[in-house]
Design a protein around this motif. Structure first.
Motif, PDB file in Angstrom:
ATOM      1  N   GLY A 273       0.783  -1.227   0.000  1.00  0.00           N
ATOM      2  CA  GLY A 273       0.000   0.000   0.000  1.00  0.00           C
ATOM      3  C   GLY A 273       0.814   1.274   0.000  1.00  0.00           C
ATOM      4  N   GLU A 274       2.077   1.181  -0.430  1.00  0.00           N
ATOM      5  CA  GLU A 274       2.926   2.370  -0.444  1.00  0.00           C
ATOM      6  C   GLU A 274       2.381   3.414  -1.420  1.00  0.00           C
ATOM      7  OE1 GLU A 274       4.767   4.829   0.741  1.00  0.00           O
ATOM      8  OE2 GLU A 274       6.126   3.257   1.447  1.00  0.00           O
ATOM      9  N   ASP A 275       2.585   4.678  -1.098  1.00  0.00           N
ATOM     10  CA  ASP A 275       2.202   5.778  -1.971  1.00  0.00           C
ATOM     11  C   ASP A 275       3.038   5.707  -3.250  1.00  0.00           C
ATOM     12  OD1 ASP A 275       1.686   8.158  -3.241  1.00  0.00           O
ATOM     13  OD2 ASP A 275       2.077   9.429  -1.498  1.00  0.00           O
ATOM     14  N   PRO A 276       2.410   5.618  -4.442  1.00  0.00           N
ATOM     15  CA  PRO A 276       3.182   5.545  -5.695  1.00  0.00           C
ATOM     16  C   PRO A 276       4.147   6.714  -5.866  1.00  0.00           C
ATOM     17  CG  PRO A 276       0.870   5.066  -6.098  1.00  0.00           C
ATOM     18  CD  PRO A 276       0.962   5.520  -4.675  1.00  0.00           C
ATOM     19  N   GLN A 277       3.762   7.897  -5.370  1.00  0.00           N
ATOM     20  CA  GLN A 277       4.652   9.051  -5.498  1.00  0.00           C
ATOM     21  C   GLN A 277       5.927   8.847  -4.698  1.00  0.00           C
ATOM     22  OE1 GLN A 277       2.964  13.041  -5.202  1.00  0.00           O
ATOM     23  NE2 GLN A 277       0.922  12.154  -5.360  1.00  0.00           N
ATOM     24  N   PHE A 278       5.820   8.142  -3.562  1.00  0.00           N
ATOM     25  CA  PHE A 278       7.018   7.861  -2.761  1.00  0.00           C
ATOM     26  C   PHE A 278       7.982   6.988  -3.556  1.00  0.00           C
ATOM     27  CE2 PHE A 278       9.430   5.143   0.089  1.00  0.00           C
ATOM     28  CZ  PHE A 278       9.980   6.070   0.959  1.00  0.00           C
ATOM     29  N   ILE A 279       7.447   5.945  -4.210  1.00  0.00           N
ATOM     30  CA  ILE A 279       8.292   5.060  -5.009  1.00  0.00           C
ATOM     31  C   ILE A 279       8.929   5.851  -6.154  1.00  0.00           C
ATOM     32  CG2 ILE A 279       8.342   2.978  -6.436  1.00  0.00           C
ATOM     33  CD1 ILE A 279       5.898   1.979  -4.882  1.00  0.00           C
ATOM     34  N   ALA A 280       8.134   6.695  -6.800  1.00  0.00           N
ATOM     35  CA  ALA A 280       8.644   7.487  -7.924  1.00  0.00           C
ATOM     36  C   ALA A 280       9.749   8.437  -7.480  1.00  0.00           C
ATOM     37  CB  ALA A 280       7.496   8.259  -8.572  1.00  0.00           C
TER      38      ALA A 280
ATOM     39  N   ALA B 179      19.017   8.397 -17.487  1.00  0.00           N
ATOM     40  CA  ALA B 179      18.341   7.731 -16.376  1.00  0.00           C
ATOM     41  C   ALA B 179      17.459   8.711 -15.607  1.00  0.00           C
ATOM     42  CB  ALA B 179      19.360   7.083 -15.441  1.00  0.00           C
ATOM     43  N   LEU B 180      17.976   9.902 -15.383  1.00  0.00           N
ATOM     44  CA  LEU B 180      17.188  10.899 -14.663  1.00  0.00           C
ATOM     45  C   LEU B 180      15.957  11.306 -15.470  1.00  0.00           C
ATOM     46  CD1 LEU B 180      16.953  12.611 -12.137  1.00  0.00           C
ATOM     47  CD2 LEU B 180      18.425  14.320 -13.212  1.00  0.00           C
ATOM     48  N   LEU B 181      16.100  11.382 -16.792  1.00  0.00           N
ATOM     49  CA  LEU B 181      14.958  11.708 -17.644  1.00  0.00           C
ATOM     50  C   LEU B 181      13.905  10.603 -17.573  1.00  0.00           C
ATOM     51  CD1 LEU B 181      16.847  13.018 -20.824  1.00  0.00           C
ATOM     52  CD2 LEU B 181      15.910  14.346 -18.915  1.00  0.00           C
ATOM     53  N   ILE B 182      14.357   9.360 -17.613  1.00  0.00           N
ATOM     54  CA  ILE B 182      13.428   8.226 -17.539  1.00  0.00           C
ATOM     55  C   ILE B 182      12.703   8.212 -16.195  1.00  0.00           C
ATOM     56  CG2 ILE B 182      13.285   5.704 -17.435  1.00  0.00           C
ATOM     57  CD1 ILE B 182      13.748   6.623 -20.245  1.00  0.00           C
ATOM     58  N   ALA B 183      13.454   8.399 -15.104  1.00  0.00           N
ATOM     59  CA  ALA B 183      12.845   8.379 -13.775  1.00  0.00           C
ATOM     60  C   ALA B 183      11.838   9.515 -13.621  1.00  0.00           C
ATOM     61  CB  ALA B 183      13.935   8.475 -12.701  1.00  0.00           C
ATOM     62  N   ASN B 184      12.214  10.686 -14.113  1.00  0.00           N
ATOM     63  CA  ASN B 184      11.307  11.830 -14.012  1.00  0.00           C
ATOM     64  C   ASN B 184      10.067  11.621 -14.874  1.00  0.00           C
ATOM     65  OD1 ASN B 184      11.088  14.426 -12.687  1.00  0.00           O
ATOM     66  ND2 ASN B 184      11.060  15.290 -14.746  1.00  0.00           N
ATOM     67  N   ALA B 185      10.235  11.003 -16.038  1.00  0.00           N
ATOM     68  CA  ALA B 185       9.091  10.698 -16.899  1.00  0.00           C
ATOM     69  C   ALA B 185       8.162   9.691 -16.230  1.00  0.00           C
ATOM     70  CB  ALA B 185       9.583  10.165 -18.249  1.00  0.00           C
ATOM     71  N   ALA B 186       8.743   8.716 -15.521  1.00  0.00           N
ATOM     72  CA  ALA B 186       7.916   7.748 -14.787  1.00  0.00           C
ATOM     73  C   ALA B 186       7.108   8.441 -13.703  1.00  0.00           C
ATOM     74  CB  ALA B 186       8.807   6.651 -14.191  1.00  0.00           C
ATOM     75  N   PHE B 187       7.750   9.385 -13.019  1.00  0.00           N
ATOM     76  CA  PHE B 187       7.053  10.161 -11.980  1.00  0.00           C
ATOM     77  C   PHE B 187       5.867  10.897 -12.605  1.00  0.00           C
ATOM     78  CE2 PHE B 187       7.885  12.135  -7.693  1.00  0.00           C
ATOM     79  CZ  PHE B 187       6.683  12.824  -7.628  1.00  0.00           C
ATOM     80  N   ASP B 188       6.094  11.577 -13.723  1.00  0.00           N
ATOM     81  CA  ASP B 188       5.018  12.310 -14.390  1.00  0.00           C
ATOM     82  C   ASP B 188       3.906  11.365 -14.845  1.00  0.00           C
ATOM     83  OD1 ASP B 188       6.345  14.681 -14.028  1.00  0.00           O
ATOM     84  OD2 ASP B 188       7.240  14.723 -16.030  1.00  0.00           O
ATOM     85  N   ALA B 189       4.293  10.207 -15.359  1.00  0.00           N
ATOM     86  CA  ALA B 189       3.300   9.252 -15.849  1.00  0.00           C
ATOM     87  C   ALA B 189       2.402   8.764 -14.726  1.00  0.00           C
ATOM     88  CB  ALA B 189       3.997   8.073 -16.527  1.00  0.00           C
ATOM     89  N   VAL B 190       3.003   8.472 -13.583  1.00  0.00           N
ATOM     90  CA  VAL B 190       2.208   8.020 -12.440  1.00  0.00           C
ATOM     91  C   VAL B 190       1.212   9.096 -12.021  1.00  0.00           C
ATOM     92  CG1 VAL B 190       2.323   7.432  -9.982  1.00  0.00           C
ATOM     93  CG2 VAL B 190       3.922   6.393 -11.578  1.00  0.00           C
TER      94      VAL B 190
END
Length: 424
Positions: A270-277, A295-306
């Protein structure tokens, strides 16, 4: 009304105590002190349901000394002082110090913990604290220095199986029933190493059976009776931080399978998805860094997608980013560089900005030499010209140390080309 099974099965002596052999087994440190009748103040650190409260009560029974209990959730400084006053007035010369047991001592505020110091130091009470959180973070240093620290481990599969058999064979209520244990895998898995939870589940399954019928315990029955998530994941507790730590270290260690596993544990818990991102973005900057700036672009894009698509579909871009980060080349040169720079700033103080680098918005500043001699890099070949950028006292200082990953090697070779010996 009968007591719960977990309370009925609470051990009264060390011989009945299950688990923690490293502390209370034959010739173990705590057992030897208890048998000798002299114990120091100590703190028991371990997950729920491994016997912290029970062990404190056994110590009090063995020493035949008054036993006071406080809960950090409901007690304040006034309650602590009242117990200490009662301990002072009730103690006889030559007798053991009364034991003050404080459950969840990590929840005590600094002032509450301060109120214990004098009594513990003078031996007015022997403090036994219990905590599920790391005491080095939650217990004030003066109090921690006055106590021994003992770490309790989750109960092993063998310990839990022993508890099951003991409950079925010895408990006054369960002995009245015909109980057949066909399988115990689900029972043990759902307990998560917690004796209290194990016995509560066992009692729930037994009580759900019809009167007079044989109680069959197997994995299917346990799962059907519970109908709940078996995963232990307290988002405010130590398990939370341990799993997050394992997730980050798996990415850093280039193990995509482990990264996905620990991410799944967080998702199921039940972790907050934003925390994982956020953890992914931090990992991309800290552990992959200049070895793969994408890598930073990919991670940031994943955050935005979530944030855009929500849950449960958000798990897919998070998983994509986790695998990409875990399989990427690694470098922490930028992370190390900024840490060294911060340490240098703290140790060297406010060094002056060289005049040629200063801003010169007024005539007076220009007359004082501000910006005088500054060379505009874009006016020179390759958009570079050697000049001093650090304070005078630090002109030879190197903070960024290239780690020569394939991508970072190009950056390093450019620095060698431009600065020569400074980067060789």
């Amino acid at each position: 009304m009968s007591e719960p099974l977990a309370e009925r099965m609470r051990p009264r002596t060390l011989d009945e105590y299950v688990g923690q052999k490293h502390l209370v087994g034959p010739n173990a440190v705590l057992r030897n002190m208890i048998d000798a009748g002299r114990i120091p103040s100590f703190i028991l650190w371990g997950p729920p349901g491994v016997g912290k409260t029970t062990l404190a009560q056994i110590v009090a029974n063995k020493l035949e000394t008054p036993f006071y209990t406080l809960s950090a959730v409901t007690s304040g400084v006034k309650d602590v002082r009242e117990v200490i006053d009662r301990a002072k007035s009730g103690r006889f010369f030559g007798s053991h110090s009364p034991i003050l047991f404080i459950d969840e001592i990590h929840r005590f505020s600094k002032s509450q913990q301060d109120s214990l110091l004098g009594a513990v130091e003078k031996g007015v009470v022997t403090l036994i604290g219990a905590t599920t959180e790391n005491p080095s973070f939650e217990v004030i240093r003066p109090l921690l220095s006055r106590c021994q620290l003992y770490v309790l481990q989750p109960l092993s599969k063998e310990d839990l199986e022993e508890l099951i058999q003991r409950a079925v064979q010895q408990d006054v209520e369960l002995k009245k029933k015909t109980i057949r244990i066909k399988e115990n895998t689900a029972l043990i898995r759902y307990s998560g190493g917690d004796a209290r939870k194990l016995l509560n589940i066992l009692e729930l399954v037994v009580e759900a059976a019809l009167p007079g019928e044989e109680v069959l315990i197997d994995d299917e029955t346990v799962v059907n009776r519970l109908q709940q998530n078996p995963l232990a994941y307290d988002k405010d507790g130590e398990m939370h931080y341990d799993i997050v730590s394992a997730f980050i270290k798996s990415i850093r260690g280039s193990d995509p399978d482990a990264a996905l596993y620990w991410m799944a544990r967080m998702i199921e818990g039940g972790e907050d998805p934003q925390f994982i991102a956020r953890r992914l973005v931090i990992s991309a900057a800290e552990d992959i860094g200049l070895a793969n700036p994408n890598a930073l672009l990919i991670a940031n894009a994943a955050f935005d997608a979530v944030m855009k698509i929500g849950w449960p579909e958000g798990r897919i871009p998070l998983a994509e980013a986790a695998v990409y980060l875990a399989t990427s080349a690694k470098s922490n040169s930028a992370y190390n560089g900024i840490n060294q720079a911060l340490e240098l700033v703290r140790s060297s103080g406010n060094l002056s900005v060289p005049l040629h680098l200063r801003n010169a918005p007024t005539k007076l500043m220009r007359e004082l030499g501000y910006a005088d001699g500054y060379k505009y890099a874009h006016d020179y070949p390759e958009h570079f010209v050697p000049q001093q950028y650090l304070p005078d006292e630090l002109t030879q200082t190197r903070l960024w140390q290239a780690q020569h990953s394939p991508a970072e090697e190009k950056l390093y070779q450019r620095m060698v080309h431009l600065w020569g010996e400074r980067y060789q």
